[in-house]
Design a protein around this motif. Structure first.
Motif, mmCIF file in Angstrom:
data_model
loop_
_atom_site.group_PDB
_atom_site.id
_atom_site.type_symbol
_atom_site.label_atom_id
_atom_site.label_comp_id
_atom_site.label_asym_id
_atom_site.label_seq_id
_atom_site.Cartn_x
_atom_site.Cartn_y
_atom_site.Cartn_z
ATOM 1 N N ASP A 389 -47.217 -35.901 75.379
ATOM 2 C CA ASP A 389 -46.923 -37.064 75.855
ATOM 3 C C ASP A 389 -47.098 -37.258 77.432
ATOM 4 O O ASP A 389 -47.215 -38.369 77.797
ATOM 5 N N ASN A 390 -47.365 -36.161 78.205
ATOM 6 C CA ASN A 390 -47.410 -36.149 79.513
ATOM 7 C C ASN A 390 -48.461 -37.187 79.757
ATOM 8 O O ASN A 390 -48.459 -37.890 81.013
ATOM 9 N N GLU A 391 -49.746 -36.944 79.231
ATOM 10 C CA GLU A 391 -51.026 -37.659 79.633
ATOM 11 C C GLU A 391 -50.748 -39.063 79.444
ATOM 12 O O GLU A 391 -51.214 -40.196 80.236
ATOM 13 N N MET A 392 -49.982 -39.727 78.400
ATOM 14 C CA MET A 392 -49.847 -40.823 77.977
ATOM 15 C C MET A 392 -48.907 -41.584 79.259
ATOM 16 O O MET A 392 -49.118 -42.609 79.578
ATOM 17 N N SER A 413 -47.086 -42.889 70.975
ATOM 18 C CA SER A 413 -47.185 -41.215 71.433
ATOM 19 C C SER A 413 -47.385 -40.416 70.262
ATOM 20 O O SER A 413 -47.355 -40.948 69.019
ATOM 21 N N ILE A 414 -47.675 -39.377 70.337
ATOM 22 C CA ILE A 414 -48.158 -38.522 69.188
ATOM 23 C C ILE A 414 -47.690 -37.111 69.201
ATOM 24 O O ILE A 414 -47.330 -36.431 68.204
ATOM 25 N N GLN A 415 -46.862 -36.628 70.371
ATOM 26 C CA GLN A 415 -46.236 -35.261 70.279
ATOM 27 C C GLN A 415 -45.190 -34.815 69.204
ATOM 28 O O GLN A 415 -45.158 -33.693 68.855
ATOM 29 N N GLY A 416 -44.550 -36.004 68.983
ATOM 30 C CA GLY A 416 -43.575 -35.855 68.254
ATOM 31 C C GLY A 416 -43.842 -35.579 66.843
ATOM 32 O O GLY A 416 -43.133 -35.338 65.874
ATOM 33 N N HIS A 417 -45.079 -35.889 66.219
ATOM 34 C CA HIS A 417 -45.728 -35.715 64.981
ATOM 35 C C HIS A 417 -45.568 -34.570 64.383
ATOM 36 O O HIS A 417 -45.673 -33.636 65.144
ATOM 37 N N GLY A 418 -45.059 -34.549 63.134
ATOM 38 C CA GLY A 418 -45.135 -33.254 62.289
ATOM 39 C C GLY A 418 -46.508 -32.903 61.749
ATOM 40 O O GLY A 418 -47.195 -33.660 62.216
ATOM 41 N N PRO A 419 -46.607 -31.954 61.129
ATOM 42 C CA PRO A 419 -45.497 -30.901 60.531
ATOM 43 C C PRO A 419 -44.560 -29.940 61.456
ATOM 44 O O PRO A 419 -45.510 -29.675 62.683
ATOM 45 N N TYR A 420 -43.628 -29.531 61.392
ATOM 46 C CA TYR A 420 -42.837 -28.727 62.139
ATOM 47 C C TYR A 420 -42.987 -27.497 61.235
ATOM 48 O O TYR A 420 -42.332 -27.420 60.188
ATOM 49 N N PRO A 421 -43.324 -26.087 62.025
ATOM 50 C CA PRO A 421 -43.579 -24.873 61.322
ATOM 51 C C PRO A 421 -42.329 -24.402 60.634
ATOM 52 O O PRO A 421 -41.346 -24.339 61.246
ATOM 53 N N ALA A 422 -42.224 -23.733 59.581
ATOM 54 C CA ALA A 422 -41.213 -23.215 58.852
ATOM 55 C C ALA A 422 -40.979 -21.946 59.519
ATOM 56 O O ALA A 422 -39.947 -21.169 59.329
ATOM 57 N N THR A 423 -42.017 -21.355 60.305
ATOM 58 C CA THR A 423 -41.827 -19.949 60.742
ATOM 59 C C THR A 423 -42.499 -20.163 62.239
ATOM 60 O O THR A 423 -43.263 -20.893 62.371
ATOM 61 N N GLY A 424 -41.931 -19.404 63.167
ATOM 62 C CA GLY A 424 -42.627 -19.347 64.586
ATOM 63 C C GLY A 424 -42.080 -20.346 65.284
ATOM 64 O O GLY A 424 -41.592 -21.470 65.176
ATOM 65 N N GLU A 459 -38.927 -32.272 74.304
ATOM 66 C CA GLU A 459 -40.174 -32.725 75.627
ATOM 67 C C GLU A 459 -40.588 -34.102 75.438
ATOM 68 O O GLU A 459 -40.939 -34.613 76.406
ATOM 69 N N VAL A 460 -40.398 -34.879 74.478
ATOM 70 C CA VAL A 460 -40.678 -36.146 74.366
ATOM 71 C C VAL A 460 -39.589 -37.025 75.248
ATOM 72 O O VAL A 460 -39.636 -37.841 75.957
ATOM 73 N N ASP A 461 -38.204 -36.545 75.016
ATOM 74 C CA ASP A 461 -37.155 -37.014 75.862
ATOM 75 C C ASP A 461 -37.526 -36.721 77.267
ATOM 76 O O ASP A 461 -37.274 -37.592 78.094
ATOM 77 N N LYS A 462 -37.880 -35.839 77.907
ATOM 78 C CA LYS A 462 -38.098 -35.436 79.310
ATOM 79 C C LYS A 462 -39.351 -36.249 79.875
ATOM 80 O O LYS A 462 -39.164 -36.900 80.927
ATOM 81 N N GLU A 463 -40.451 -36.800 78.934
ATOM 82 C CA GLU A 463 -41.247 -37.610 79.068
ATOM 83 C C GLU A 463 -40.666 -39.091 79.395
ATOM 84 O O GLU A 463 -41.234 -39.947 80.296
ATOM 85 N N LEU A 464 -39.666 -39.394 78.737
ATOM 86 C CA LEU A 464 -39.180 -40.571 78.704
ATOM 87 C C LEU A 464 -38.560 -41.010 80.314
ATOM 88 O O LEU A 464 -38.661 -41.805 80.704
ATOM 89 N N ALA A 465 -37.768 -39.624 80.549
ATOM 90 C CA ALA A 465 -37.058 -39.774 81.877
ATOM 91 C C ALA A 465 -38.196 -39.843 82.987
ATOM 92 O O ALA A 465 -37.707 -40.651 83.951
#
Length: 704
Positions: A389-392, A413-424, A459-465
């Motif tokens: 989201d930094n560039e936004m 914004s797009i950074q929060g979009h899934g999928p969120y990995p099950a490993t790693g 990370e999305v929260d940091k960009e809001l701040a």
């Protein structure tokens, strides 16, 4: 007594009529196995919902019997294509349900091209799907061979014609029954149940085929009761007579619809080592905070966006509708149009492809001056599947800084979009579940999904701040409306929600709200008003316009009057009775929306809704200042210096695109050049992922 030759002849004649019902049953099993993704659930459905299975077999068999009227080669081709098509739909439905939480609907079929572009990022072919594909191909091959063999001696007679006529009547009767409202006798006989507001349950109960056919009825929209010119004109007169808020200020208004933004702390049986959204929570406590009720879960971002920008409701549209794709080919009243009339510049920002959900053309119809998409972000940085989201944030701050007029900015914004990995984990991972303080029993994949989501939303929260701090320092009056478009998909089939005890499948109104509410913040740097609100997405614009004394349109004015009478929350149709909504208000809302979207537009003046003729993608076209010849390590290069160059820029020497390197920081493009091309002119084009040219630069001769 019949000899073997006669018996074989009769077997050949009867085989198609005997084989096709059994083929229908076998295909249905594979369709349901693919759609449900579980052998156990499929067997359970056949046992518990056998009447729905019989209903489907009758429909499929009737279709096959009708095809028997064709010559055998044509029959085999159409028979194969039809079965491959319906099996493909079931496969796509499984994928969609896994990624988005809801099954495939007829209206989704036209989204296949966009879905294929999206699917490139994900591994979507599971072992179960591959197994089903192999089984279907084997079934088709064996059945096709037997049918082709048996139809060699096939003859048309009075019996086959009567069978075909009977099949046509049965097919028409059974399919027509599916699109009827109410408990028809056939529905009751076969125990079919339609929950149009909950397609997941409809498909689960009736099966994929019946669920899909049922939803073809929503491809058209019927006018509401009492719709007429007199009714609409009377309603408009009543709404316009209401006293409007006084215009006291014109602050910059920034809507940020943050992809899958939600509060992980709402998983009550889990505790975390840190608060992932501490900045949002702090801002929410000292400003206007609360929740937004969205129309979707886990996906279909554009539908929440539609409600927020137009103040219209998905409740009044056909199930599975995506207005951006089907209804917004002409201008309609919107928040951007309302603010443009009051001197605002209107900018849309989304760090994804311009073509997704048709935003490249829809934003023009909604009254935006420009749309800054992925292709026009100078140096986008990936965060796993999507961009950070930094560039936004930079784009928003620069737009406010550089504009001489008040701004309305709508950023997805797009950074929060899934999928969120099950490993790693992601490189910046620091959110962990505190197992000692948590009572939920999570499997390792669910644990990783939740923690990765916590890291991402942090990370999305940091960009809001960072955005709020930048707006605090710019010396202007600013408003930020920040909300999530839907809850995140935490694993297939609500897996992490189930294991954490958040989703219990009670079907209650309370659980519905838990699954469709996202956190809301309305911040400004001049009023510092504290409040707690519960708003459905269509009420966001009316609330903000009223709060800051700005004019709206006929729809927002009607919703403002509903807000003043205590209504700010319109749930799904089956939960309306849980609220105190005035039936007349809801009826009038429906009439207005139908009139604007599908009717005669008695309530508006379409000529007053004029898209900006200078609407464009990006802020400006690329521009070449000079092109110079450079030599290095025995190679000859052309170095192009310019402005508005992005990572999606392509360099043309003459009419030929060449391999090049873009440096967005220095605004240069470098490429090897041949001696014979030295006299040709160079040009820069910005292209999208579909290889469409979005913008072109001037042409410049190369300086030797």
């Amino acid at each position: 007594m019949m000899d073997k030759k006669s018996i074989l002849l009769w077997v050949k004649k009867l085989l198609p009529f005997i084989l096709l019902p059994f083929f229908s049953l076998a295909l249905l099993f594979l369709i349901e196995f693919t759609h449900r993704g579980s052998f156990t659930l499929t067997v359970k459905w056949f046992i518990e919902r056998r009447t729905a299975a019989i209903y489907t077999v009758i429909i499929l068999t009737a279709i096959y019997y009708l095809l028997l009227l064709l010559k055998r080669k044509i029959f085999i081709v159409l028979f194969s294509l039809f079965n491959i098509f319906i099996f493909t739909l079931a496969t796509v439905s499984h994928i969609k349900q896994s990624l988005r939480g809801d099954p495939l609907l007829p209206i989704d079929v036209t989204l296949i091209s966009e879905s294929m572009n999206m699917s490139e990022s994900f591994n979507i072919l599971s072992d179960r799907i591959i197994l089903s594909i192999i089984a279907v191909l084997i079934l088709l091959a064996v059945s096709g061979f037997l049918l082709f063999w048996s139809m060699k001696t096939y003859r048309y007679n009075i019996y086959t014609i009567l069978l075909s006529v009977a099949s046509a009547v049965i097919l028409s009767y059974f399919v027509n029954n599916l699109v009827q409202d109410g408990a028809t006798s056939l529905n009751q006989t076969f125990k079919l149940a339609y929950l149009d507001y909950d397609q997941r349950e409809t498909y689960k109960h009736n099966g994929f085929t019946i669920g899909f056919l049922r939803n073809t009825k929503w491809l058209t929209t019927e006018p509401p009761e009492d719709y007429s010119k007199n009714t609409i004109e009377s309603l408009v007169t009543e709404i316009k007579s209401d006293e409007k808020a006084e215009n006291t200020t014109k602050p910059n208004i920034i809507f940020i619809m943050s992809e899958a933004f939600w509060d992980p702390a709402r998983l009550e049986n889990l505790s975390f080592n840190k608060d992932p959204i501490q900045n949002f929570r702090s801002l929410q406590e000292s400003n206007v905070g609360g929740n937004v009720l969205t129309p979707v879960f886990g996906g279909s971002t554009a539908n929440t966006e539609f409600e927020a920008l137009t103040s219209m409701s998905m409740n009044f549209l056909p199930t599975g509708s995506i207005p951006y794709l089907y209804n917004l080919n002409k201008p309609i009243p919107s928040l951007p149009y309302a603010l443009k009339e009051q001197g605002y510049e209107t900018t849309a920002i989304h760090s994804f492809h311009n073509w997704f959900y048709g935003r490249n053309s829809v934003y023009k119809q909604l009254g935006f001056d420009r749309f800054i998409s992925l292709e026009f972000i100078p140096n986008p940085v990936e965060d796993m599947y999507f961009l950070r989201d930094n560039e936004m944030t930079d784009l928003i701050l620069n737009q406010v800084k550089d504009s001489n007029e008040p701004n309305f900015i709508f950023a997805v914004s797009i950074q929060g979009h899934g999928p969120y990995p099950a490993t790693g984990k992601k490189p910046y991972a620091n959110v962990e579940i505190d197992k000692e303080k948590s009572s939920a029993n999570l499997e390792s994949d669910s644990e990783n999904i939740i923690e990765t989501y916590g890291d991402t939303v942090g990370e999305v929260d940091k960009e809001l701040a960072r955005l709020v701090q930048g707006l605090e320092e710019n010396g202007e009056e600013n408003v930020v409306v920040f909300f999530g478009d839907h809850l995140p998909l935490l694993g297939e089939n609500y897996k992490a929600y189930r294991e954490s005890g958040y989703f219990e499948e009670s079907g209650s109104y309370k659980e519905y709200k838990k699954m469709y509410e996202t956190p809301l913040l309305i911040w400004d740097n001049f009023s510092k008003e504290k409040d707690q609100v519960e708003l459905s997405a269509p009420f966001l614009a009316p609330y903000v316009l009223n709060k800051y004394g700005l004019e709206g349109n006929i729809v927002t004015d009607h919703l403002t009057s509903m807000l003043e009478s205590g209504t700010s929350y319109i749930p799904r149709q089956d939960f309306i009775q849980e609220t105190d909504i005035n039936d007349e208000d809801l009826k009038e809302y429906n009439l207005l929306q139908y009139d604007i979207m599908f009717g005669e537009k008695y309530s508006i003046e379409p000529k007053n809704l004029k898209p900006n003729p200078k609407y464009r993608l990006g802020y400006a076209d690329p521009y070449i200042e000079k092109a110079e010849v450079k030599k290095s390590d025995g190679e000859t290069y052309v170095e192009v210096h310019g402005k508005n160059l992005t990572m999606r820029s392509s360099l043309f020497i003459g009419d030929t695109v060449v391999e090049s390197t873009v440096d967005p920081e220095t605004q240069t493009i470098t490429a090897k050049i041949k001696e014979e091309d030295m006299n040709k002119k160079v040009q820069v084009q910005i292209n999208d992922s579909l290889d469409r040219t979005l913008a072109k630069s001037n042409k410049v001769s190369i300086s030797k």
